[in-house]
Design a protein around this motif. Structure first.
Motif, mmCIF file in Angstrom:
data_model
loop_
_atom_site.group_PDB
_atom_site.id
_atom_site.type_symbol
_atom_site.label_atom_id
_atom_site.label_comp_id
_atom_site.label_asym_id
_atom_site.label_seq_id
_atom_site.Cartn_x
_atom_site.Cartn_y
_atom_site.Cartn_z
ATOM 1 N N GLY A 135 0.968 -1.423 -0.288
ATOM 2 C CA GLY A 135 -0.304 -0.229 0.082
ATOM 3 C C GLY A 135 0.294 1.246 0.101
ATOM 4 N N ILE A 136 1.711 0.952 0.212
ATOM 5 C CA ILE A 136 2.730 2.341 0.693
ATOM 6 C C ILE A 136 3.497 2.697 -0.398
ATOM 7 N N MET A 137 4.035 1.207 -1.478
ATOM 8 C CA MET A 137 4.719 1.575 -2.152
ATOM 9 C C MET A 137 3.425 0.770 -3.627
ATOM 10 N N PRO A 138 2.748 1.505 -4.191
ATOM 11 C CA PRO A 138 1.532 0.743 -4.701
ATOM 12 C C PRO A 138 2.199 0.731 -6.228
ATOM 13 N N ASP A 139 2.859 1.468 -6.542
ATOM 14 C CA ASP A 139 3.361 1.977 -7.745
ATOM 15 C C ASP A 139 3.958 0.325 -8.341
ATOM 16 N N TYR A 140 5.099 -0.042 -7.092
ATOM 17 C CA TYR A 140 5.833 -1.034 -7.777
ATOM 18 C C TYR A 140 5.254 -1.791 -7.165
ATOM 19 N N ALA A 141 4.289 -2.055 -6.285
ATOM 20 C CA ALA A 141 3.447 -3.279 -6.919
ATOM 21 C C ALA A 141 2.403 -3.727 -7.956
ATOM 22 N N GLY A 142 1.883 -2.652 -8.495
ATOM 23 C CA GLY A 142 1.428 -2.135 -9.729
ATOM 24 C C GLY A 142 1.875 -2.474 -11.050
ATOM 25 N N SER A 143 3.164 -2.251 -11.235
ATOM 26 C CA SER A 143 4.023 -2.739 -12.508
ATOM 27 C C SER A 143 4.271 -4.712 -12.397
ATOM 28 N N LEU A 144 4.918 -4.550 -11.071
ATOM 29 C CA LEU A 144 4.873 -6.060 -10.970
ATOM 30 C C LEU A 144 3.905 -7.219 -10.809
ATOM 31 N N PHE A 145 2.806 -7.145 -10.287
ATOM 32 C CA PHE A 145 2.000 -7.979 -10.248
ATOM 33 C C PHE A 145 0.329 -7.858 -11.137
ATOM 34 N N SER A 146 0.557 -6.628 -10.872
ATOM 35 C CA SER A 146 -1.039 -6.551 -11.313
ATOM 36 C C SER A 146 -1.439 -5.526 -12.754
ATOM 37 N N LEU A 147 0.149 -5.397 -13.278
ATOM 38 C CA LEU A 147 -0.340 -4.622 -14.495
ATOM 39 C C LEU A 147 -0.594 -5.866 -15.407
ATOM 40 N N GLN A 148 0.170 -6.550 -15.621
ATOM 41 C CA GLN A 148 0.399 -7.956 -16.477
ATOM 42 C C GLN A 148 -0.739 -8.732 -16.841
ATOM 43 N N ALA A 149 -1.229 -8.611 -15.571
ATOM 44 C CA ALA A 149 -2.576 -9.435 -14.610
ATOM 45 C C ALA A 149 -3.515 -9.168 -15.466
ATOM 46 N N ALA A 150 -3.838 -7.790 -15.309
ATOM 47 C CA ALA A 150 -4.817 -6.849 -15.753
ATOM 48 C C ALA A 150 -4.876 -6.620 -17.365
ATOM 49 N N ASN A 151 -3.918 -6.989 -17.906
ATOM 50 C CA ASN A 151 -3.617 -6.996 -19.757
ATOM 51 C C ASN A 151 -4.146 -8.440 -20.200
ATOM 52 N N ALA A 152 -3.995 -9.054 -19.190
ATOM 53 C CA ALA A 152 -3.965 -10.572 -19.783
ATOM 54 C C ALA A 152 -5.752 -11.450 -19.443
ATOM 55 N N ILE A 153 -6.566 -10.052 -18.258
ATOM 56 C CA ILE A 153 -8.464 -10.158 -17.920
ATOM 57 C C ILE A 153 -7.606 -9.738 -19.267
ATOM 58 N N PHE A 154 -7.743 -8.321 -19.755
ATOM 59 C CA PHE A 154 -9.065 -7.153 -20.222
ATOM 60 C C PHE A 154 -8.633 -8.004 -21.820
ATOM 61 N N GLY A 155 -7.194 -8.055 -22.609
ATOM 62 C CA GLY A 155 -7.650 -8.610 -23.458
ATOM 63 C C GLY A 155 -6.321 -7.111 -24.153
#
Lengths: 137, 769
Positions: free
Chosen positions: B463-483
């Protein structure tokens, strides 16, 4: 009560019947016969022996529990099924040795398979009959 | 990748012979499994987060198009990291939690099996492979829920969970096969190319319905949610791992995985939004009524799963981002809360929140973990939950204008309830005065309180470093879901806007509800009154009805009387044959074409009929048996006359042996009695006469039919040319249909073993009844 006539007759009949059963087994591929009938005849031979001399004596003659014939028979049959796979052929392909042999004719996996059936049939029939006759309650 | 999937299976197989050794201090070896797997997937983060993916294919059943195809992309990696990372926490925790348990080894066997199945599922790139792993997770979950197998409640919950998820599995399989046939491929990564074909296909709604059934049952969506609270009968590490962080998200994973292929249509969105929306609200409200810690967590998990389903249903860029972040947020705080509950239960032997209080004084690190997890769950600023919650509001606010109000209100109410539920589970047991009986409690081993603390801390750090979490874990996951590229970018501060207001309202209202909410007996009683409307009750009743029906059916047809079986079999055969005869039209019998009777035949038939009459009228068993064998031998003679020597020989020997068998059991049977009434006898006579007449008609009809010799000619010729035999019957038995014969001998053997065991079975007096 044991009938001595039956006992004496059995002494000679047992080997003849067993021989006959093997004969049926071996000729099966060319003439009426085969592992199934052969096995039944062999079982009848032992059943006859058990009637004459008692089941315990037949068990002793057999030397092993008839139940133990099942894995041996199934093993032989299964072996003949898988054997062709060692040569890269599909399972159950009939393999035959070159040339002919006395009595048997051609020798191939089919005979092995039949031998397996023969042993299983003997095992099954004798297991059922002997178990029933040895059960007392 | 294949090896990482197999590692757990191999471990669980190893536990069978080496379980005893692994129960001792060597159990630390087991901890290596999740650690190694986690490190393996951590190493792959840079590659995946920069947009790459990994493919791996090993042939398995190429003829069916099922290969061990694995594909690692952002979505798979997120799940793989959750599975292995939380796995580490669970493994260490469970090692202490179950110390000295007699089934310690078994537990880790099931757990490793589950971990492998789950990994395989999220990595599979083949739909059938995915299904296999999907089912494996259900099965391992069944074993883990029923782990305390001496408790009837555990067993019942395990069966309920298995039947609900198993039922869903059936639907899923049907859906996947349908999908595969429509698209012409079972490969998940290739499906995307057939999106237009699939969506335009008339069966598209059916495919969706079937997949939804699979996802809803697995991810405990209403009306299939009830198995999840039941599954809390499992040991706490299992609840934390399977039933909050990983397995129940399998349904969500399924939806997310197929979202680019099937999603963004009204048929996709509305069901998901309705079911997800209802589930999240319903379960969030329910969680406030519970007093059992695990029950509260179970319902809040269902609610979180509802939120995820709801978000995937909305399917916009914002919703997908919210879903991909919320998966991680929820896994972190929920697993931590569950583990904390486990510690409380372990130390105080109660999970009733009306009794628990003040535990911070004795379990300080646990209380800290609880506080952090509760804060993240509530979405307090600077926690990862805050970002998750923001994104959910962001998603509902970016819907078509007519929807904004409804969807945002739904999300708001749900989140308010969840804030309160999170505080109830994470703060309430630790706040207030410490009651006398709890004063003696000691802090458990570090390996128990450290995992939840780390998980909860993780929720704050990200939560303190959301940028980090976002680019490492969530970005590509979201891309895979969104297509497509979602351009996900997480920030702590979005400025002063509607979302922030909603977040603060949520927090304030949630805290207020937590203060005034007094769950207790009366509330539970109120819920119980509505019980007969619940899906669980309805399913229970229908299962009961099904059991009653099967009992009646079995009692009717499987009553244990040989005579009744014979009657049924023959009646059925009569009905079939009569129907077939009736269909084949009028029967023409040309008596002139029939051959003349020979003397032998007349003689044999005469003997046969004589023996038959003898058998039916005799009053002793021995005579009946002998007459039976006379009949058998007569039939053998018939075979001899009609040149079927093989059949005749077999029939002769079989008849002989049957007679011997009869003689063996004869004197063991009770005295001969006529049990049937006159009416039954007439019925039997009628049935047998009809059977005889029908068979006779069949024989005459067959004589009239043209003889087809293609089959017999084929066997006749091929027997010698291909199988080197002259006896066609035997060649068919040992060669052409050899596999049949092999299995027949197997069946015979099973029969013999059955007889042997039944007769040799010597029950001890204590075992009789």
């Amino acid at each position: 009560m044991r009938s001595s006539i039956l006992q004496t007759a059995t002494r000679y009949l047992l080997p003849i019947l067993l021989l006959f059963s093997v004969f049926l087994l071996l000729r099966g591929h060319y003439y009426p016969g085969g592992g199934f009938v052969g096995g039944l005849v062999a079982s009848i031979a032992f059943v006859l022996h058990s009637f004459a001399n008692g089941t315990d004596a037949s068990m002793k003659l057999l030397g092993r529990k008839p139940l133990s014939l099942l894995p041996i028979g199934l093993g032989i049959a299964a072996f003949s099924v898988v054997l062709p796979m060692f040569w890269g052929l599909p399972p159950m392909t009939g393999l035959w040795l070159k040339g002919t042999f006395p009595i048997v004719g051609s020798l191939g996996t089919a005979l092995f398979f039949d031998l397996g059936v023969y042993l299983v049939v003997v095992g099954v029939v004798l297991t059922i009959l002997f178990t029933i006759s040895l059960t007392d309650d | 990748m294949l090896l990482t999937v197999l590692a757990g299976f191999i471990t669980s197989i190893f536990i069978i012979p080496f379980g005893k050794i692994l129960k001792s201090k060597w159990s630390v070896l087991l901890m290596a499994l999740p650690v190694v797997l986690f490190l393996y997937y951590t190493r792959l983060i840079p590659h995946i987060s920069s947009g790459g993916n990994l493919l791996e294919s090993t042939p398995w059943i190429p003829s069916l198009g099922v290969n061990l195809d694995f594909r690692l992309d952002g979505l798979s990696l997120l799940f793989a990291l959750l599975i292995t990372g939380i796995g580490i926490a669970i493994y260490f925790y469970a090692r202490t939690y179950l110390k000295g348990h007699p089934y310690f080894d078994r537990f880790f066997g099931y757990l490793s099996l589950f971990m492998s199945a789950m990994l395989g599922m999220v990595l599979a790139d083949n739909m059938l492979l995915l299904f296999i792993f999907w089912e494996l997770t259900s099965i391992s979950s069944f074993f883990l829920i029923g782990f305390n197998n001496t408790e009837p409640g555990s067993r019942k919950s395990a069966i309920t969970a298995l039947s609900v998820t198993g039922l869903g599995g059936f639907f899923l399989l049907a859906g996947l096969i349908l999908l595969g046939n429509i698209a012409g491929t079972y490969s998940i990564s290739e499906l995307i190319h057939s999106r237009d074909v699939i969506i335009g296909h008339p069966l598209y709604p059916l495919v969706l319905g079937l997949l939804f059934m699979g996802a809803f049952t697995k991810s405990a969506q209403f009306p299939f949610h009830f198995w999840l609270p039941g599954a809390m009968k499992a040991p706490t590490p299992v609840s934390a791992y399977l039933h909050s962080a990983t397995m129940v998200k399998a349904g969500i994973y399924l939806l997310a995985r197929f979202s680019p292929v099937l999603g963004n249509t009204p048929e996709w969105s509305y069901p998901l939004m309705i079911v997800g929306g209802f589930t999240m609200l319903f379960a969030a409200y329910h969680s406030l009524l519970r007093t059992d810690l695990k029950s509260i967590l179970a319902y809040s998990t269902i609610s979180a799963l509802g939120i995820l389903t709801f978000l995937l249903g909305i399917g916009t860029r914002e919703a997908v981002i919210a879903a991909s972040v919320f998966i991680l947020v929820h896994a972190l705080y929920k697993a931590a809360l569950f583990l904390i509950t486990g510690i409380i239960d372990h130390e105080t032997h109660t999970r009733d929140i009306t009794q628990l209080s003040g535990l911070r004084k004795v379990l300080l690190p646990v209380a800290l973990a609880g506080l952090l997890a509760a804060l993240s769950s509530a979405g307090v600023p600077l926690s990862f939950g805050f970002i998750g919650k923001d994104l959910i509001y962001e998603a509902t606010l970016h819907t078509p204008s007519s929807w904004i109000f409804i969807l945002t209100t739904l999300a708001l109410i749900t989140n308010i309830c969840l804030v309160a539920a999170g505080f109830m589970a994470g703060i309430k047991p630790f706040a207030g005065p410490l009651p006398e009986p709890f004063k003696k409690i000691h802090l458990p081993y570090t390996s128990m309180w450290l995992p939840p603390l780390i998980l909860a801390l993780g929720g704050i750090l990200l939560g303190i470093m959301p940028d980090y979490a976002g680019s490492l874990f969530s970005l590509q996951a979201a891309n895979a879901i969104f297509g497509a590229d979602t351009q996900l970018h997480l920030k702590i501060w979005h400025g002063f806007n509607t979302v922030l207001v909603l977040s603060l309202v949520t927090l304030a209202a949630g805290t207020f509800i937590y203060m005034i909410n007094k769950p207790g007996k009366e509330r539970l009683n109120f819920v119980k009154k509505l019980n007969h409307l619940s899906p669980e009750y309805i399913m229970g009743k229908s299962v009961d009805a099904f059991f009653r029906f099967s009992e009646w059916y079995t009692g009717k047809f499987h009553n244990g009387y040989l005579r009744s079986y014979h009657l049924q079999i023959i009646l059925f055969a009569e009905a079939l044959l009569a129907y077939k005869l009736w269909l084949s039209g009028p029967i023409e019998i040309d008596f002139f074409s029939l051959a003349m009777l020979s003397v032998y035949e007349v003689a044999i038939v005469a003997i046969l009929i004589g023996a038959l009459i003898m058998m039916l009228t005799t009053r002793t068993r021995l005579t009946a048996v002998v007459s039976m064998s006379v009949i058998g031998y007569c039939i053998c003679l018939m075979f001899v006359f009609y040149s079927a020597p093989d059949l005749a020989m077999t029939q002769f020997t079989i008849d002989t042996l049957t007679t011997v068998l009869f003689v063996l059991v004869l004197y063991k049977l009770p005295p001969f009695l006529n049990l049937g009434t006159k009416k039954e006898r007439y019925r039997d006579i009628a049935v047998s006469l009809i059977f005889g007449i029908i068979l006779c008609m069949v024989a005459l009809q067959a004589h009239h039919e043209p003889i087809v010799t293609a089959t017999s000619n084929f066997y006749g010729d091929a027997a010698y040319t291909e199988a080197k035999g002259k006896n066609v019957v035997n060649v068919i038995l040992v060669d052409f249909r050899g596999i049949d014969t092999l299995f027949e001998t197997v069946v015979l053997s099973i029969g013999a073993i059955g007889v042997y065991n039944l007769l040799r079975l010597r029950l001890k007096p204590s075992e009789k009844e």
